[in-house]
Design an enzyme around this catalytic site. Structure first.
Site, PDB file in Angstrom:
ATOM      1  N   THR A  98      -6.225 -65.596  -0.156  1.00  0.00           N
ATOM      2  CA  THR A  98      -5.580 -65.112  -1.374  1.00  0.00           C
ATOM      3  C   THR A  98      -4.240 -65.797  -1.601  1.00  0.00           C
ATOM      4  OG1 THR A  98      -6.628 -62.981  -0.972  1.00  0.00           O
ATOM      5  CG2 THR A  98      -4.873 -63.025  -2.599  1.00  0.00           C
ATOM      6  N   THR A 116      -7.993 -64.901  -5.490  1.00  0.00           N
ATOM      7  CA  THR A 116      -8.593 -64.922  -4.151  1.00  0.00           C
ATOM      8  C   THR A 116      -9.948 -65.594  -4.161  1.00  0.00           C
ATOM      9  OG1 THR A 116      -9.142 -63.567  -2.225  1.00  0.00           O
ATOM     10  CG2 THR A 116      -9.729 -62.659  -4.360  1.00  0.00           C
ATOM     11  N   ASP A 140     -16.049 -57.251   0.597  1.00  0.00           N
ATOM     12  CA  ASP A 140     -15.175 -56.193   0.080  1.00  0.00           C
ATOM     13  C   ASP A 140     -15.950 -54.947  -0.358  1.00  0.00           C
ATOM     14  OD1 ASP A 140     -12.898 -57.535   0.607  1.00  0.00           O
ATOM     15  OD2 ASP A 140     -12.410 -58.055  -1.452  1.00  0.00           O
ATOM     16  N   GLY A 190      -2.908 -60.521   1.085  1.00  0.00           N
ATOM     17  CA  GLY A 190      -2.860 -59.727   2.309  1.00  0.00           C
ATOM     18  C   GLY A 190      -3.934 -58.682   2.475  1.00  0.00           C
TER      19      GLY A 190
END
Length: 290
Positions: A98, A116, A140, A190
């Site tokens: 990212t 990202t 994700d 992050g």
């Protein structure tokens, strides 16, 4: 070139001729130290500059010059080894995951972009006719439906993978305004820590009146429900604070650096754009252009 031997050897001899090697003693600690320091510098230059001259332009005259050797010799500490780091020869670092950047133009138009790919070239597919890469964000999704455990695995229904469904992201590109006027542009990479990183930078500005660079530099912490622990940046919080948190029943973990929140604030008096590059990012920068 293309052999590096002659160039490297001349460079090392030029460095070493400034020392009394005989007085140091053959293979003595000081003699070996001087050899190693000259070798270190010549091999670094070999990596940076030398290759087939049909394809590169190696600066042979400079590398073999006495003047260049003088500058290298001046950097040798007789009592301590120099560091050798891949960063010495890096050709510029680009994040493989990212990236965040903040922009404000002369008219006050603000853009906060968090982009990202989830490792390298993402999915490895480019949108035809558009020229941008598709990301690789399947990780994700909540991986195992129904499985939520204390390690941080989440299996709740809203983010379980389904055909045509978009996965949950933590990206938090943020524009802060007051009374219709721009205050700050903030964001960070992050993973799950992004949300908390951006929140803390914003709080530092609006609740604690920190200048934007101080707000970005300030130590950070992270808690994401599961695992049930506060993770703090190493050396960021005094031991007394950590002890007090543990006394309240918190599990406290010492982590590495959290996020890279490259931000911009607007000076309320002058309207100046104040760029704050996060020092946690080794190639961070803030720049203004007219």
């Amino acid at each position: 070139p293309p052999s590096s031997g002659g160039v490297a050897m001349v460079e090392m001899l030029n460095i070493l001729e400034g020392f009394d090697l005989k007085a140091a003693g053959h293979n003595s600690p000081q003699y070996v130290h001087l050899l190693a320091e000259s070798m270190r510098r010549a091999y670094r230059d070999r990596a940076v500059h030398l290759g087939d001259p049909d394809f590169t332009k190696p600066p042979v005259e400079r590398l073999t010059s006495k003047a260049y050797a003088n500058t290298l010799r001046a950097g040798i500490d007789l009592s301590k080894a120099s560091p050798s780091s891949p960063a010495d020869v890096s050709q510029g670092y680009e994040s493989d995951e990212t990236t965040h950047y903040s922009v404000v133009d002369k008219d006050g138009v603000a853009v906060s972009v968090t982009y990202t790919l989830e490792a390298g070239y993402g999915l490895g597919a480019v949108v035809e006719g558009a020229g941008f890469l598709l990301n690789n964000e399947m990780g994700d999704f909540n991986g195992k439906p129904g499985l939520t455990d204390s390690t941080g695995l989440i299996g709740t229904a809203p983010n379980v993978a389904q055909p045509g469904k978009r996965m949950l992201s933590s990206m938090t590109p943020t524009i802060v305004a007051k009374n219709g006027k721009l205050v700050a542009v903030v964001g960070s990479p992050g993973g799950r820590t992004i949300i908390n990183t951006v929140m803390q930078v914003v709080l530092n500005v609006v609740a604690f009146d920190m200048p934007i660079q101080q707000a970005v530099n300030a130590p950070r912490l992270h808690h994401q429900w599961l695992p049930n622990a506060i993770t703090v940046e190493r050396d960021g919080f005094p031991a007394s604070t950590l002890d007090a948190l543990r006394a309240k029943g918190h599990t406290v973990r010492i982590g590495g650096q959290q996020g890279t929140a490259h931000s911009i604030a607007i000076d309320p008096r002058t309207g100046a754009r104040l760029g704050a590059a996060d020092p946690r990012d080794r190639d961070a920068g803030a720049a203004g252009h007219h």
